[in-house]
Design a protein around this motif. Sequence first.
Motif: not given
Length: 156
Positions: A94-106, A128-136
């Motif tokens: 019942y206790i929140v033992v960890e809280k974290k955000g999410v990060e966009i994977p590379k 399977k599809s495969a993508f690199e996450v870039t600025e563009e």
Amino acid sequence: MENEPRGLLISPIRDGTVIDHISAGAALTVLRMLDITGQTDEELSIATNVTSMTSGHEGKKDIVKVSNRELSKEEVDRIALISPHATINIIRDYIVVEKKGVEIPKFLSGIIRCTNAGCITNDNEPIKSAFEVTEEGLHCLYCDTVITTNPENHII
Ligand code: CTP
Ligand code: ZN
């Protein structure tokens, strides 16, 4: 309304993961990203379009609670594509033992469909599809297409 009773919309869980602050309406997409389907026998609670107070202003959010399971980092980071402000809360006894955000994977594998109909990942090959996450945008590692539109529109 001032005096409207405010009960708990969904119960607290004993053990598992609460994905909170999901963008309103995105809970079902989150489930799809976790490979949870209508055939699941997992104990789940889902709330969508619930009122939430975030940094002093009222908004709407979705919540997903999965009992007795902790998600892999890869699984939770997929959620960042559609809900960058989601939080992952690990609950034990019942206790929140960890809280974290999410990060966009590379890199993204098998989650987004390439927009190029001629891409080998869209053939009936077991690739399977495969993508690199870039600025563009999302760069297909097979055909070099760069997807610049909202990734939510291309989820498999
Ligand atoms: N929660 C739950 N079961 C528990 C404990 C917490 O389902 N046994 C849920 C809460 O309902 C909430 C989330 O886990 O949706 C995070 O809990 P908590 O950190 O206590 O809430 P807040 O302080 O409101 O979190 P935040 O500041 O991240 O909004
Ligand atoms: Zn491609």
